[in-house]
Design an enzyme around this catalytic site. Structure first.
Site, PDB file in Angstrom:
ATOM      1  N   PHE A 151     132.891  45.750  26.306  1.00 37.93           N
ATOM      2  CA  PHE A 151     133.781  46.883  25.380  1.00 37.93           C
ATOM      3  C   PHE A 151     134.924  46.118  25.081  1.00 37.93           C
ATOM      4  CE2 PHE A 151     137.279  48.764  27.841  1.00 37.93           C
ATOM      5  CZ  PHE A 151     136.594  48.365  29.173  1.00 37.93           C
ATOM      6  N   LYS A 152     135.563  45.102  26.057  1.00 37.66           N
ATOM      7  CA  LYS A 152     136.834  44.584  25.774  1.00 37.66           C
ATOM      8  C   LYS A 152     137.022  44.112  24.272  1.00 37.66           C
ATOM      9  CE  LYS A 152     137.658  43.957  30.819  1.00 37.66           C
ATOM     10  NZ  LYS A 152     136.582  44.569  31.581  1.00 37.66           N
TER      11      LYS A 152
END
Ligand SMILES: *Cc1c(COP(=O)(O)O)cnc(C)c1O
Length: 462
Positions: free
Chosen positions: A111-112
């Site tokens: 998700f980063k």
């Protein structure tokens, strides 16, 4: 929009200064001085928008005054255009009132990417306008390094140096960093541990001569722009499952508290959110805090979900700041006590107020593996050891009228050994990464020696 420090002593800054500064000079973190507001009609109006269009609407108030709308729109569209799924952040149904949002379709499958892909472009945009260059240095135990490298590769105004502990990151994680051949990307394998790498980064930032000479900068999760970019997918998910006419509850696997704090921001901005369920692994300081009212540090133990092996959740300070209502001095004192004594009580009233929005639960490694197997066999969704913690706490949480959305933070193929052991299924890398093990690698191996590492960086830049 102006930004103020949680500790109340650093000067207020504009968006572009906050972007490049990261940590405030008084040791605090920056927050917007007020929350942009979205009415029910504004939210209803977002139905049918693409991910990037919705993200522009949600984020623009935060950058207004620093970046013209057309330019910002271009940066956002560009950031998400190569994600591996047409919806960017697809939602899948796991049960009548339970959904999972897959936040692993970016270039490095965690998700980063959703924040860092935009952050790299924002850095380059602002630096170009100012005629400046920066050197980003970072240490990684896995996910952050590759996401930062992908975000900064080929950007004209950035050089990026990422240190990883030699032989101590997984093959997938190492190759995601070392197979990037861009001129401005420099991988260093340090003969040491992750903590050694982290200490070297800290020491470089504390050496003011070195820091100024190289214009050092960081893209870690205390950077406000990363939180801002994450607010967008809370709006996205809630609108898909019926906002503003139905409330949404979010379940979030949590380490540094950055991801879930972005959800809290969305709630302050008017998104009808019926609370957050935090999931932790055996490193459960946040779960213990919400369950007891006392925050107590313990040693970090390795787990199946390494990106959540954290004891001090740096972004929790931003939530505390809301509950200290502008009393930066009192917050500073409480956090200093915590660092000194390893334990702190932020007061019963504040704890009870925070418990209205947050509940928490933890899973140990055995429970994590069982949950991977259960979800796979019951729903067909193959989840990595981080994501499954969010899905499990969503399933086990008290039932309410709200729809629950769990955030899946990494692709199962990033953690193939644990996923295979738990489910019996080997998770394949998506097609665009399927040749990862055939690509050439480039990195330099350095001794765990600060002066040697500094000299290497200076020579490489020259
Ligand atoms: C970084 C990370 C987390 C933790 O997110 P925070 O914002 O630090 O709470 C969870 N899962 C994965 C896969 C991560 O990479």
């Amino acid at each position: 929009m102006q930004y103020v420090s949680t500790r109340g002593k650093a000067p207020a800054l504009s968006f572009d200064d906050v972007l490049l500064t990261g940590l405030a000079r008084d040791g605090g973190l920056y927050l917007p001085e007020s929350w942009p507001q979205f009415s029910e009609d504004d939210i209803r109006d977002m139905r049918g928008l693409s991910y990037a269009d919705m993200a522009v609407r949600v984020m623009y108030p935060f950058v207004e005054g620093s970046i013209p709308k057309d330019d910002f729109n271009e940066l956002v569209q560009d950031a998400y255009k190569e994600f591996g799924h047409p919806s960017v952040a697809p939602l899948k149904q796991l049960d009548a009132d339970q959904w999972v949002m897959e936040l692993f379709h970016g270039p490095t499958l965690a998700f980063k990417d959703y924040a860092l892909q935009l952050l790299g472009r924002l850095f380059d945009y602002v630096l170009k306008k100012r005629g400046e260059k920066v050197t980003i240095v970072g240490a990684t135990s896995g996910d952050t390094g590759s996401a930062a490298i992908e975000a900064c590769r080929d950007r004209e105004c950035i050089d990026i140096f990422i240190m990883h502990p030699k032989g101590r990151v997984s093959d997938v994680q190492r190759r995601q960093m070392t197979t990037i051949m861009s001129e401005n990307v420099h991988n260093i394998a340090v003969e040491g541990t992750f903590d050694d790498c982290q200490d070297a980064v800290k020491a470089m930032f504390n050496d003011m001569d070195f820091r100024d000479k190289l214009n050092l900068s960081a893209v870690n999760s205390i950077n406000w722009a990363r939180i801002m970019a994450q607010v967008a997918y809370y709006f996205w998910a809630a609108v898909q499952v019926g906002a503003p006419d139905r409330k949404t509850r979010f379940a979030v696997p949590t380490g540094n508290f950055g991801n879930v704090f972005a959800g809290y921001c969305a709630q302050q901005m008017g998104l009808p959110i019926d609370g957050f369920i935090i999931g932790s692994n055996r490193n459960d300081i946040l779960t213990r805090y919400f369950n007891t009212g006392v925050m107590k540090m313990e040693t970090v133990e390795p787990s199946l979900s390494p990106s959540m092996d954290i004891q001090i959740s740096s972004n929790f300070e931003r939530l505390l700041a809301q509950h200290y209502a502008g009393d930066g001095a009192a917050l500073d004192q409480a956090l200093t006590d915590f660092r000194n004594n390893g334990e702190v009580d932020f007061g019963k009233d504040r704890w009870q107020a925070m418990c209205k929005d947050f509940t928490a639960q933890c899973l140990d490694d055995e429970e994590t593996k069982k949950a991977i197997s259960d979800f796979y066999h019951q729903t067909g969704e193959l989840l990595d050891p981080h994501s499954v913690i969010g899905c499990a706490v969503a399933r086990d949480g008290e039932k309410t009228d709200a729809v629950t959305v769990a955030l899946a933070t990494a692709h199962p193929a990033k953690f193939p050994a644990a996923v295979k052991e738990a489910s019996g299924v080997h998770p394949d890398l998506p097609e665009r990464l399927s040749d990862l093990f055939d690509r050439d690698e480039r990195f330099d191996v350095l001794e765990n020696d600060l002066d040697g590492i500094k000299a290497y960086i200076e020579e490489t830049l020259a």
